[in-house]
Design an enzyme around this catalytic site. Structure first.
Site, PDB file in Angstrom:
ATOM      1  N   TRP A  36       0.842  -1.191   0.000  1.00 16.85           N
ATOM      2  CA  TRP A  36       0.000   0.000   0.000  1.00 16.85           C
ATOM      3  C   TRP A  36       0.877   1.240   0.000  1.00 16.85           C
ATOM      4  O   TRP A  36       1.929   1.269   0.650  1.00 16.85           O
ATOM      5  CB  TRP A  36      -0.910   0.015   1.225  1.00 16.85           C
ATOM      6  CG  TRP A  36      -2.234  -0.651   1.024  1.00 16.85           C
ATOM      7  CD1 TRP A  36      -3.430  -0.056   0.753  1.00 16.85           C
ATOM      8  CD2 TRP A  36      -2.514  -2.064   1.106  1.00 16.85           C
ATOM      9  NE1 TRP A  36      -4.432  -0.990   0.656  1.00 16.85           N
ATOM     10  CE2 TRP A  36      -3.905  -2.233   0.859  1.00 16.85           C
ATOM     11  CE3 TRP A  36      -1.743  -3.199   1.353  1.00 16.85           C
ATOM     12  CZ2 TRP A  36      -4.520  -3.483   0.865  1.00 16.85           C
ATOM     13  CZ3 TRP A  36      -2.344  -4.437   1.346  1.00 16.85           C
ATOM     14  CH2 TRP A  36      -3.717  -4.571   1.107  1.00 16.85           C
ATOM     15  N   TRP A  38       0.643   4.636   1.176  1.00 16.88           N
ATOM     16  CA  TRP A  38       1.087   5.433   2.329  1.00 16.88           C
ATOM     17  C   TRP A  38       1.598   4.550   3.452  1.00 16.88           C
ATOM     18  O   TRP A  38       2.396   4.978   4.268  1.00 16.88           O
ATOM     19  CB  TRP A  38       0.066   6.461   2.741  1.00 16.88           C
ATOM     20  CG  TRP A  38      -1.127   6.103   3.560  1.00 16.88           C
ATOM     21  CD1 TRP A  38      -1.813   4.941   3.597  1.00 16.88           C
ATOM     22  CD2 TRP A  38      -1.791   6.999   4.471  1.00 16.88           C
ATOM     23  NE1 TRP A  38      -2.878   5.048   4.465  1.00 16.88           N
ATOM     24  CE2 TRP A  38      -2.879   6.296   5.009  1.00 16.88           C
ATOM     25  CE3 TRP A  38      -1.579   8.327   4.861  1.00 16.88           C
ATOM     26  CZ2 TRP A  38      -3.752   6.878   5.930  1.00 16.88           C
ATOM     27  CZ3 TRP A  38      -2.449   8.905   5.779  1.00 16.88           C
ATOM     28  CH2 TRP A  38      -3.520   8.186   6.306  1.00 16.88           C
ATOM     29  N   ASP A  39       1.211   3.271   3.464  1.00 17.61           N
ATOM     30  CA  ASP A  39       1.849   2.338   4.396  1.00 17.61           C
ATOM     31  C   ASP A  39       3.350   2.286   4.144  1.00 17.61           C
ATOM     32  O   ASP A  39       4.160   2.376   5.078  1.00 17.61           O
ATOM     33  CB  ASP A  39       1.258   0.935   4.230  1.00 17.61           C
ATOM     34  CG  ASP A  39      -0.169   0.828   4.712  1.00 17.61           C
ATOM     35  OD1 ASP A  39      -0.398   0.206   5.762  1.00 17.61           O
ATOM     36  OD2 ASP A  39      -1.062   1.371   4.048  1.00 17.61           O
ATOM     37  N   ASP A 170     -10.279   5.305   5.593  1.00 16.79           N
ATOM     38  CA  ASP A 170     -11.298   4.696   4.735  1.00 16.79           C
ATOM     39  C   ASP A 170     -12.754   4.988   5.101  1.00 16.79           C
ATOM     40  O   ASP A 170     -13.549   5.368   4.251  1.00 16.79           O
ATOM     41  CB  ASP A 170     -11.103   3.187   4.690  1.00 16.79           C
ATOM     42  CG  ASP A 170      -9.757   2.800   4.117  1.00 16.79           C
ATOM     43  OD1 ASP A 170      -9.019   3.687   3.656  1.00 16.79           O
ATOM     44  OD2 ASP A 170      -9.426   1.605   4.137  1.00 16.79           O
ATOM     45  N   ARG A 215     -14.397  -3.426  12.097  1.00 18.77           N
ATOM     46  CA  ARG A 215     -14.242  -3.011  10.709  1.00 18.77           C
ATOM     47  C   ARG A 215     -15.447  -2.184  10.280  1.00 18.77           C
ATOM     48  O   ARG A 215     -16.404  -1.995  11.032  1.00 18.77           O
ATOM     49  CB  ARG A 215     -14.106  -4.228   9.794  1.00 18.77           C
ATOM     50  CG  ARG A 215     -13.049  -5.205  10.220  1.00 18.77           C
ATOM     51  CD  ARG A 215     -11.673  -4.595  10.335  1.00 18.77           C
ATOM     52  NE  ARG A 215     -11.085  -4.308   9.034  1.00 18.77           N
ATOM     53  CZ  ARG A 215      -9.892  -3.766   8.848  1.00 18.77           C
ATOM     54  NH1 ARG A 215      -9.159  -3.431   9.890  1.00 18.77           N
ATOM     55  NH2 ARG A 215      -9.420  -3.541   7.630  1.00 18.77           N
ATOM     56  N   TRP A 369     -11.994   3.541  11.290  1.00 20.25           N
ATOM     57  CA  TRP A 369     -11.716   4.979  11.290  1.00 20.25           C
ATOM     58  C   TRP A 369     -12.881   5.797  11.873  1.00 20.25           C
ATOM     59  O   TRP A 369     -13.026   6.970  11.575  1.00 20.25           O
ATOM     60  CB  TRP A 369     -11.396   5.463   9.877  1.00 20.25           C
ATOM     61  CG  TRP A 369     -10.022   5.064   9.441  1.00 20.25           C
ATOM     62  CD1 TRP A 369      -9.684   4.037   8.611  1.00 20.25           C
ATOM     63  CD2 TRP A 369      -8.785   5.671   9.824  1.00 20.25           C
ATOM     64  NE1 TRP A 369      -8.319   3.962   8.450  1.00 20.25           N
ATOM     65  CE2 TRP A 369      -7.742   4.961   9.178  1.00 20.25           C
ATOM     66  CE3 TRP A 369      -8.456   6.752  10.641  1.00 20.25           C
ATOM     67  CZ2 TRP A 369      -6.393   5.296   9.330  1.00 20.25           C
ATOM     68  CZ3 TRP A 369      -7.112   7.084  10.790  1.00 20.25           C
ATOM     69  CH2 TRP A 369      -6.106   6.361  10.144  1.00 20.25           C
ATOM     70  N   GLU A 412      -2.875  -2.483  14.742  1.00 18.10           N
ATOM     71  CA  GLU A 412      -3.240  -1.549  13.668  1.00 18.10           C
ATOM     72  C   GLU A 412      -3.797  -0.252  14.236  1.00 18.10           C
ATOM     73  O   GLU A 412      -3.459   0.836  13.782  1.00 18.10           O
ATOM     74  CB  GLU A 412      -4.259  -2.224  12.751  1.00 18.10           C
ATOM     75  CG  GLU A 412      -4.647  -1.424  11.521  1.00 18.10           C
ATOM     76  CD  GLU A 412      -5.624  -2.179  10.617  1.00 18.10           C
ATOM     77  OE1 GLU A 412      -5.944  -1.648   9.538  1.00 18.10           O
ATOM     78  OE2 GLU A 412      -6.067  -3.292  10.997  1.00 18.10           O
TER      79      GLU A 412
END
Length: 443
Positions: A36, A38-39, A170, A215, A369, A412
């Protein structure tokens, strides 16, 4: 470094070694098997302290998948046949601009490459730094040109985003509001009405590894897939996408990061004794000014904006604070955002900084998020607070971030209330950015 911090440092380094794929680092085993954008940028920022050459490779691999139009995609898929279904969801090959030898997504993510490149360069000798900057500068300029050519069609300064994934945040509330108001097709309404959304878990990768409550909801997942399908059918052609788009957002977090990235790009070009094209520097100036237009006087904070109506989306999130990272906002706005960050009723929780304020109707301390605290957004805020002169608050946030990870593990994301680890364990950017924060205390 004290023994406890050294132990945490070593654990973080183990995570990065575990997730190392040779030329890139996967975010986590199982749940995130690909690369990914920006990871990898955050990961490279941490890696530079322990293996600067490997950090360079992390960034170079991103540019190897750059599209002919300049876009750096947000996912670069593993070639393994077992991921064929995921590649087919995106069908990047439907665009003539996509690379011939790699399957990718059809969208981008916040442009953190310039920041990562600059910070890696600080670890190199002067000669090697200049050589490496020259190697990447052309590709970096092409990406920033793509942002303005395709995502600022009216030359107003702010770039638009076409999918929530492009923000990196997200399921952030401003996008949730727009999705549910403007983008819910009949077939998804039918599934929601019949309460059949639980069946979606059979198709989801993330809920195989993480409890569904941590999630995004199944209905949101369907909405996200539906948008991807519509864009895929248009061959990822931005002119076709914007022609019939029901909504696009000028995201405050993305544009805040862009302002900082533009500054870093100019610094990199200066080291190379090369000039950034004038049309690009003019666009960069417009972005700095336009960022201030996302301020709402009544509520005294920043918001994302609807691209079509130009109305602010008055839904607060961590993005409301990220103009601090841009480093260009007025002193008055800096002070007011600092006060907002320090508000215990909203953001300054036991384990700050929540991705959504406690007062939001969307707040959940465990759902992706929509409430949890993330190390990457904390890192952006720490960086921005320092450059805004708020050193005491930056140091306090740094220590709270380190203590949360030391207490709960390298997860995470984390509950802002009790600090428990959530989402994927052994998460790479958490490990990398904790290494970066701890490395400041070495000596």
């Amino acid at each position: 470094m004290n023994p406890e911090h050294q132990e945490l440092f070593d654990k973080c380094l183990e995570v990065l070694h575990k997730n190392d794929k040779g030329n890139h680092t996967k975010p986590a085993s199982g749940l995130y098997p690909h690369q990914w954008l920006w990871d990898s940028c955050f990961i490279a920022i941490g890696l530079r302290h322990v293996d600067v050459q490997r950090a360079k490779i992390e960034i170079e691999t991103l540019f190897e998948a750059q599209w002919a139009n300049g876009m750096v995609p947000h996912i670069i898929f593993e070639p393994d046949r077992s991921y064929r279904a995921e590649r087919n969801i995106w069908k990047s090959w439907s665009s003539p601009f996509s690379p011939d030898d790699r399957s990718t997504s059809g969208i981008s993510q916040p442009p953190l490459m310039a920041e990562a490149i600059w910070l890696i360069g600080e670890k190199l000798s002067k000669t090697e730094r200049t050589q490496w900057f020259k190697k990447l500068l052309g590709d970096l300029i092409r990406h920033h040109e793509w942002l303005y050519n395709e995502r600022d069609p009216h030359s107003e300064g702010l770039t638009l985003q076409i999918h929530p994934y492009e923000t990196g945040l997200d399921s952030t509330p401003p996008w949730q509001v727009q999705l549910h108001e403007h983008s819910k097709p009949k077939w998804i309404e039918f599934i929601e009405w019949l309460k059949l959304d639980g069946l979606v878990n059979l198709l989801r990768r993330d809920t195989r590894y993480v409890p569904p409550g941590e999630r995004m909801t199944n209905i949101d997942a369907l909405l996200y897939w539906d948008i991807i399908g519509r864009f895929r059918r248009k061959g990822w052609d931005i002119s076709k996408i914007l022609h019939r788009s029901e909504f696009c957002i000028e995201d405050v977090s993305f544009n805040s990061i862009l302002v900082r990235a533009n500054k870093r790009l100019i610094q990199i070009a200066k080291v190379c004794r090369m000039k950034v094209p004038e049309h690009l520097t003019e666009a960069m100036k417009r972005t700095e000014k336009a960022l201030e237009t996302l301020w709402d006087e009544q509520t005294e904070q920043f918001y994302s904006r609807d691209f079509i109506t130009h109305n602010l989306i008055l839904e607060p999130s961590i993005g409301s604070l990220l103009p601090l990272y841009a480093g260009t906002i007025s002193k008055d706005h800096i002070l007011k955002l600092n006060d907002l960050l320090r508000d215990h009723r909203q953001y300054w929780t036991n384990h700050p900084v929540p991705s959504v304020p406690l007062t939001s109707k969307f707040f959940s301390d465990i759902r992706y998020w929509q409430g949890p605290s993330w190390v990457n957004t904390n890192w952006l805020l720490i960086n921005g607070l320092r450059r805004c002169g708020q050193n005491e608050r930056a140091e306090e946030l740094k220590q709270k971030t380190i203590e949360t990870v030391k207490k709960s593990g390298i997860f995470e994301y984390f509950s802002p209330i009790d600090g428990r680890g959530l989402g994927a364990p052994d998460f790479s950017w958490t490990a990398a950015l904790i290494i970066d924060l701890l490395s400041e205390d070495k000596g």
